[in-house]
Design a protein around this motif. Structure first.
Motif, PDB file in Angstrom:
ATOM      1  N   GLU A   1      -6.913  -2.380  -5.430  1.00 46.28           N
ATOM      2  CA  GLU A   1      -7.649  -1.516  -4.490  1.00 46.28           C
ATOM      3  C   GLU A   1      -6.781  -0.312  -4.095  1.00 46.28           C
ATOM      4  O   GLU A   1      -7.248   0.828  -4.081  1.00 46.28           O
ATOM      5  CB  GLU A   1      -8.037  -2.304  -3.238  1.00 46.28           C
ATOM      6  N   PHE A   2      -5.511  -0.586  -3.816  1.00 45.93           N
ATOM      7  CA  PHE A   2      -4.620   0.524  -3.421  1.00 45.93           C
ATOM      8  C   PHE A   2      -4.392   1.475  -4.595  1.00 45.93           C
ATOM      9  O   PHE A   2      -4.391   2.696  -4.422  1.00 45.93           O
ATOM     10  CB  PHE A   2      -3.275  -0.010  -2.911  1.00 45.93           C
TER      11      PHE A   2
ATOM     12  N   THR B   1       2.252   9.594  -5.167  1.00 45.76           N
ATOM     13  CA  THR B   1       2.525  10.896  -4.549  1.00 45.76           C
ATOM     14  C   THR B   1       3.732  11.567  -5.214  1.00 45.76           C
ATOM     15  O   THR B   1       3.700  12.762  -5.536  1.00 45.76           O
ATOM     16  CB  THR B   1       2.799  10.728  -3.035  1.00 45.76           C
TER      17      THR B   1
ATOM     18  N   GLU C   1       0.835  -1.202   0.000  1.00 46.10           N
ATOM     19  CA  GLU C   1       0.000   0.000   0.000  1.00 46.10           C
ATOM     20  C   GLU C   1       0.872   1.255   0.000  1.00 46.10           C
ATOM     21  O   GLU C   1       0.656   2.180  -0.791  1.00 46.10           O
ATOM     22  CB  GLU C   1      -0.935   0.030   1.220  1.00 46.10           C
ATOM     23  N   ASN C   2       1.879   1.274   0.869  1.00 45.61           N
ATOM     24  CA  ASN C   2       2.713   2.475   0.955  1.00 45.61           C
ATOM     25  C   ASN C   2       3.563   2.682  -0.294  1.00 45.61           C
ATOM     26  O   ASN C   2       3.802   3.809  -0.713  1.00 45.61           O
ATOM     27  CB  ASN C   2       3.585   2.428   2.211  1.00 45.61           C
TER      28      ASN C   2
ATOM     29  N   LYS D   1      -6.367   2.082  -7.067  1.00 41.38           N
ATOM     30  CA  LYS D   1      -7.592   2.883  -7.253  1.00 41.38           C
ATOM     31  C   LYS D   1      -7.656   4.018  -6.228  1.00 41.38           C
ATOM     32  O   LYS D   1      -8.079   5.130  -6.515  1.00 41.38           O
ATOM     33  CB  LYS D   1      -8.816   2.003  -7.042  1.00 41.38           C
ATOM     34  N   LYS D   2      -7.217   3.679  -5.004  1.00 40.59           N
ATOM     35  CA  LYS D   2      -7.281   4.661  -3.921  1.00 40.59           C
ATOM     36  C   LYS D   2      -6.322   5.830  -4.154  1.00 40.59           C
ATOM     37  O   LYS D   2      -6.652   6.973  -3.858  1.00 40.59           O
ATOM     38  CB  LYS D   2      -6.915   3.924  -2.623  1.00 40.59           C
ATOM     39  N   TYR D   3      -5.139   5.552  -4.689  1.00 43.83           N
ATOM     40  CA  TYR D   3      -4.112   6.598  -4.744  1.00 43.83           C
ATOM     41  C   TYR D   3      -3.862   7.188  -6.138  1.00 43.83           C
ATOM     42  O   TYR D   3      -3.265   8.256  -6.255  1.00 43.83           O
ATOM     43  CB  TYR D   3      -2.787   6.074  -4.181  1.00 43.83           C
TER      44      TYR D   3
ATOM     45  N   TYR E   1     -12.277  -1.989  -9.989  1.00 42.98           N
ATOM     46  CA  TYR E   1     -10.872  -1.756  -9.644  1.00 42.98           C
ATOM     47  C   TYR E   1      -9.987  -1.785 -10.886  1.00 42.98           C
ATOM     48  O   TYR E   1      -9.091  -0.978 -11.045  1.00 42.98           O
ATOM     49  CB  TYR E   1     -10.387  -2.819  -8.656  1.00 42.98           C
TER      50      TYR E   1
ATOM     51  N   GLU F   1      -7.817  10.122 -10.856  1.00 44.26           N
ATOM     52  CA  GLU F   1      -8.979   9.504 -11.499  1.00 44.26           C
ATOM     53  C   GLU F   1      -8.783   9.251 -12.989  1.00 44.26           C
ATOM     54  O   GLU F   1      -9.268   8.257 -13.535  1.00 44.26           O
ATOM     55  CB  GLU F   1     -10.186  10.410 -11.283  1.00 44.26           C
TER      56      GLU F   1
ATOM     57  N   PRO G   1      -5.766  -6.603  -3.706  1.00 50.48           N
ATOM     58  CA  PRO G   1      -5.358  -5.420  -2.932  1.00 50.48           C
ATOM     59  C   PRO G   1      -4.504  -4.446  -3.736  1.00 50.48           C
ATOM     60  O   PRO G   1      -4.617  -3.229  -3.560  1.00 50.48           O
ATOM     61  CB  PRO G   1      -4.557  -5.994  -1.759  1.00 50.48           C
TER      62      PRO G   1
ATOM     63  N   LYS H   1       1.214   4.101  -2.851  1.00 47.33           N
ATOM     64  CA  LYS H   1       0.902   5.478  -2.443  1.00 47.33           C
ATOM     65  C   LYS H   1       2.093   6.412  -2.711  1.00 47.33           C
ATOM     66  O   LYS H   1       1.929   7.507  -3.263  1.00 47.33           O
ATOM     67  CB  LYS H   1       0.583   5.457  -0.940  1.00 47.33           C
TER      68      LYS H   1
END
Ligand code: GLA
Length: 398
Positions: free
Chosen positions: A227-228, A170, A162-163, A230-232, A268, A235, A224, A166
């Motif tokens: 999912e990650f 970022t 996840e990190n 998509k989250k970070y 996803y 769009e 996952p 991310k």
């Protein structure tokens, strides 16, 4: 190339002295590229993007830049956004020492020249790749980031995953928010040709093994990852599952089943990336078409992400055979144009290809177009689905 500054030459040796003699460093010669031929991206502009993959080294000469600018409107960094290029081991260790070994640190420096080129010339980028068994250092999966340490637990690896995802998004947002990352390969190459997951293990033991499977026991890390992502991810960045030999029937079915399962409780995965590393003798066009049609029938976007087609020689007959194969494959792809948003080649000139000994691309080492280039432009004229546009674009560009 012309715009390089602060060049450093580094020699590495053992305890003996090294003598360097007659050393010359000069600017790469600039060759003319053919300006009077059609531009691939213009010919296909009504259908999909036409991309190429390039490493920083390959893109350094001005001539290559000119060729890329003329023909392609999508760039995939060949190596520079893979985990082994991005992960910053020193910073990871420092972070771990400070008490957090679940937050992998990243650095985008190796992708700098390619991303600056994309920015300067407004060329959309395919990010490649976040989660992969290959070109990902073993220490990333180990306790204390020690290559000889124990494998971390699934819980810890999920945090690191996840990190990592991310931190990559970022860093891109901070440094390259004006570069159009229209697509990212989130996960690459998880299925074997028989439709089963890879075996557990490190790359050092077997380059086909997967440290991800080692830690998760199976392919359950794929969901996952999406999912990650998509989250970070922004769009507008579409997310892809990418794989090779995608036309092997059991593999085709395994990939389709997986994307449908993952998307069953949400959206996803935006699309499927078909690498399409082909050879003129295999797969046949009908085998390829069969798989392509199945992937398109999922309703997800499809991108051809790493197209190349090897041939055994560079004589006239071999190149004619290759041209016919490319033409037929492109006709098949064009027939599915409504479901396909990009067709990216894995490289530009034959000599720089990872399969250079089998001449798999559209351009020769001297930047001239091969028969395959002309054949895929003719292919457009002869598919006959949208005659008006095709005639217009081919007369304008040839
Ligand atoms: C696979 C990967 C690419 C590249 C090629 C070989 O297809 O997805 O990133 O490494 O292999 O160059």
């Amino acid at each position: 190339s012309a715009d390089v500054s602060n060049v450093m030459i580094y020699f590495e040796g053992g305890t003996d002295n090294i003598y360097i003699d007659d050393f010359v460093l000069r600017e790469a010669p600039v060759h003319d590229i053919q300006q009077d031929i059609a531009s691939l991206k213009d010919v296909y502009s009504d259908y999909f993007k036409i991309g190429t993959a390039t490493t920083a080294k390959e893109l350094a000469p001005t001539s290559t830049q000119n060729l890329v600018l003329k023909h392609f409107n999508s760039i995939t960094p060949g190596n520079e956004l893979k985990p082994d290029a991005i992960l910053d081991q020193k910073a990871c260790l420092a972070m771990a020492e400070a008490g957090d070994d679940e937050n992998p640190q990243v650095n985008l420096d190796s992708a700098k020249s390619i991303l600056n080129f994309a920015r300067k010339n407004n060329i959309p980028v395919r990010g490649h790749v976040l989660v992969w068994h290959s070109q990902t250092p073993t220490w990333f999966f180990k306790e204390n980031y020690d290559p000889n340490g124990e494998w971390v637990s699934k819980e810890k690896m999920l945090k690191r995953m996840e990190n990592y995802i991310k931190n990559v998004f970022t860093a891109i947002e901070e440094e390259y928010s004006d570069v159009d990352f229209y697509a990212w390969d989130v996960v690459n190459e998880c299925w074997l040709d028989d439709g089963t997951p890879r075996k557990a293990g490190s790359q050092e033991e077997n380059s086909n093994s997967s440290p991800w499977v080692q830690i998760f026991g199976d392919n359950s890390f794929i969901k996952p990852a999406f999912e990650f992502a998509k989250k970070y991810a922004p769009e507008e960045t579409k997310l892809y599952y990418n794989d090779f030999n995608e036309y092997m029937p059991n593999k085709t079915d395994a990939i389709i089943k997986m994307v449908e399962e993952i998307n069953s409780d949400g959206h996803y995965i935006d699309g499927i990336g078909l690498q399409s590393h082909l050879d003129v003798n295999f797969p046949s066009v009908s085998v390829y078409k069969n798989a392509l049609d199945k992937f398109c029938a999922t309703g997800l976007d499809v991108q051809i992400t790493e197209l190349d087609a090897t041939v055994s020689g560079n004589d006239e007959e071999s190149f004619a055979k290759q041209a016919q194969y490319y033409s037929d494959i492109m006709d098949t792809i064009v027939a599915q144009k409504d479901n396909i948003s990009a067709v990216a080649f894995w490289g530009t000139t034959d000599d720089q290809s990872w399969r250079a000994s089998k001449y798999p691309l559209l351009f020769n080492e001297d930047y001239t177009a091969k028969p395959s280039f002309y054949s895929i432009i003719d292919g457009i004229e002869s598919t006959g689905t949208t005659t008006t546009t095709q005639t217009t674009s081919s007369t304008e560009t040839t």
